[in-house]
Write an enzyme that holds these catalytic residues in place. Structure first.
Site, PDB file in Angstrom:
ATOM      1  N   HIS A   7     -11.373 -59.198  49.897  1.00 36.59           N
ATOM      2  CA  HIS A   7     -11.533 -60.537  50.195  1.00 36.59           C
ATOM      3  C   HIS A   7     -11.406 -61.276  49.038  1.00 36.59           C
ATOM      4  CE1 HIS A   7     -13.610 -63.942  52.999  1.00 36.59           C
ATOM      5  NE2 HIS A   7     -12.701 -64.448  52.024  1.00 36.59           N
ATOM      6  N   HIS A   9      -8.527 -64.730  47.690  1.00 40.97           N
ATOM      7  CA  HIS A   9      -7.276 -65.703  48.036  1.00 40.97           C
ATOM      8  C   HIS A   9      -6.519 -65.619  46.482  1.00 40.97           C
ATOM      9  CE1 HIS A   9      -8.556 -66.875  51.936  1.00 40.97           C
ATOM     10  NE2 HIS A   9      -9.932 -66.788  51.297  1.00 40.97           N
ATOM     11  N   HIS A 186     -10.704 -64.547  59.002  1.00 46.77           N
ATOM     12  CA  HIS A 186     -11.913 -65.300  58.697  1.00 46.77           C
ATOM     13  C   HIS A 186     -12.894 -65.746  59.832  1.00 46.77           C
ATOM     14  CE1 HIS A 186     -10.335 -65.315  54.600  1.00 46.77           C
ATOM     15  NE2 HIS A 186     -11.301 -66.170  54.130  1.00 46.77           N
ATOM     16  N   GLU A 189     -17.901 -67.750  59.094  1.00 48.20           N
ATOM     17  CA  GLU A 189     -18.404 -68.228  57.909  1.00 48.20           C
ATOM     18  C   GLU A 189     -19.032 -69.647  58.182  1.00 48.20           C
ATOM     19  OE1 GLU A 189     -15.066 -69.815  55.390  1.00 48.20           O
ATOM     20  OE2 GLU A 189     -16.154 -69.933  53.637  1.00 48.20           O
ATOM     21  N   ASP A 267     -13.786 -64.167  47.376  1.00 42.89           N
ATOM     22  CA  ASP A 267     -12.957 -65.254  47.781  1.00 42.89           C
ATOM     23  C   ASP A 267     -12.163 -66.011  46.996  1.00 42.89           C
ATOM     24  OD1 ASP A 267     -12.763 -66.461  50.309  1.00 42.89           O
ATOM     25  OD2 ASP A 267     -14.619 -67.495  50.464  1.00 42.89           O
ATOM     26  N   ASP A 268     -12.885 -67.021  46.424  1.00 46.45           N
ATOM     27  CA  ASP A 268     -12.018 -67.867  45.434  1.00 46.45           C
ATOM     28  C   ASP A 268     -12.793 -67.863  43.982  1.00 46.45           C
ATOM     29  OD1 ASP A 268     -10.084 -69.037  47.647  1.00 46.45           O
ATOM     30  OD2 ASP A 268     -12.031 -69.188  48.592  1.00 46.45           O
TER      31      ASP A 268
HETATM   32  N1  ADE Z   1      -9.215 -70.327  52.047  1.00 52.22           N
HETATM   33  C1  ADE Z   1      -9.732 -70.046  51.023  1.00 52.22           C
HETATM   34  N2  ADE Z   1     -11.001 -69.704  50.705  1.00 52.22           N
HETATM   35  C2  ADE Z   1     -11.262 -69.770  51.900  1.00 52.22           C
HETATM   36  C3  ADE Z   1     -12.487 -69.887  52.801  1.00 52.22           C
HETATM   37  N3  ADE Z   1     -13.890 -69.363  52.026  1.00 52.22           N
HETATM   38  N4  ADE Z   1     -12.728 -69.662  54.064  1.00 52.22           N
HETATM   39  C4  ADE Z   1     -11.457 -70.031  54.929  1.00 52.22           C
HETATM   40  N5  ADE Z   1     -10.431 -70.175  54.389  1.00 52.22           N
HETATM   41  C5  ADE Z   1     -10.174 -70.336  52.965  1.00 52.22           C
HETATM   42 ZN    ZN Z   2     -11.863 -66.117  52.152  1.00 48.94          ZN
END
Ligand code: ADE
Ligand code: ZN
Length: 327
Positions: A7, A9, A186, A189, A267-268
């Site tokens: 997970h 991006h 996803h 969340e 995630d990011d």
């Molecule tokens: N795109 C990038 N990060 C995300 C996230 N946490 N939730 C949904 N879309 C995303």
């Molecule tokens: Zn994500």
């Protein structure tokens, strides 16, 4: 630990320094508000406030070289964290909408994945559809992707969750599954538990991303446990996007205790304060989880990767050899 990262991006690994460098290289003026937010690390109020900044920054990515550089930087970082398998999301629609060809994006990222294999990271891509856009746009993206079908293993669903239930993309995912792609999504969340059910039933998702809302629904929790559905949880992301108030109260410990097949992701990471190891270290500290929990999560991740049974066995053996070295 040798681990899988399932997970992350690609666009979420764009560090501010690289964003500014690419903006300059490509002669793009970043929106002053966004540039200021990047410099100051201004906090997010929710998922949408993050996505607004994330898409604005992604606009500095223009050329195949940009995408290759982005992928290379992430994969070097992942190798340092002992990631042995990475399945990286990318958002082609955020680029094609700006006139960047699908081919440019996928060739750049895929080129970085191919190189990473030489340094021990087995990396591949997952094409994500943006759920705030419509079904027709997703189908169009799938058409653009088909000539490059060997470059990604699965399709996913991301972006603004609330108000965009999985059912909106049922036909797209049915087509993707018929074409032989794995499916992930996803769900849960910011959205309700019903979106997790929708991801499983309407999309055929084989893994759930985030999924933290499942704790609100005992029947769903039981199903996720019984069906051994992998869930990729991103604690630092959840705190930064205010899904969870503080790391000390993050539900991942309870999810693990409930018998769910959870592993951690970043995630990011360029936006949320840490790559995958930082997610493990901070979460284990905040929740006082032990070595057995670490092994369980690392193993869950390796077992949840989209690799064949032989490769899966090899990956788990590597983890076991590592764990044995501490006995
Ligand atoms: N795109 C990038 N990060 C995300 C996230 N946490 N939730 C949904 N879309 C995303
Ligand atoms: Zn994500």
């Amino acid at each position: 630990m040798p681990k899988a990262e399932l997970h992350v991006h690609a666009e979420g690994t764009l560090e501010p320094a690289m964003a500014f460098a690419l903006a300059e290289r490509n002669g793009i003026a970043l929106d002053p508000g966004v540039a200021d937010a990047l410099r100051s690390g201004r906090p997010f109020s929710d998922l949408q406030s993050f996505l607004d900044r994330y898409y604005a920054c992604s606009a500095v990515l223009r050329t195949e070289q940009d995408f290759r550089d982005l992928g290379r930087a992430y994969l070097a970082r992942a190798a340092a964290d002992n990631v042995v398998r990475a399945e990286i999301f990318f958002d082609p629609q955020s680029h094609t909408a700006r006139g960047v060809a699908f081919e440019t994006v996928v060739r750049g990222l895929s080129g970085a994945c191919a190189e990473a294999r030489a340094c021990g990271v087995d990396a591949t891509l997952i094409l994500c559809f943006l759920r705030h856009l419509d079904e027709a746009a997703a189908f169009e993206t799938l058409e653009q992707a088909l000539p490059f079908r060997d470059h990604f293993v699965a399709v996913g669903l991301d972006s603004s969750e609330r108000g965009n239930p999985p059912e909106k993309f049922a036909r797209v995912f049915a087509r993707c599954r018929a074409l032989g792609f794995h499916a992930v999504a996803h769900a849960g969340e910011e959205g309700p538990p019903s979106y997790i059910r929708g991801a499983l039933d309407a999309l055929g998702a084989e893994r759930i991303e985030h999924g933290v809302a499942c704790l609100e629904d005992p029947a769903l929790l039981a199903r996720l446990r019984e069906e051994r559905i992998p869930i990729t949880v991103c604690p630092l992301s959840n705190v930064r996007l205010r899904v969870v108030d503080v790391l000390e109260r993050h539900p991942v410990g309870r999810m693990l205790e409930a018998g769910l097949k959870v592993s951690l992701g970043s995630d990011d990471p360029a936006y949320f304060g840490g790559y995958v190891d930082r997610n493990y270290v901070d979460t284990f500290g905040a929740l006082a989880l032990d070595g057995a929990a670490a092994y369980r999560m690392a193993r869950n991740g390796l077992e949840s990767a989209f690799v064949g049974p032989e490769e899966r066995r090899r990956l788990v053996e590597r983890l076991d050899a590592f764990t044995d070295s501490f006995r």
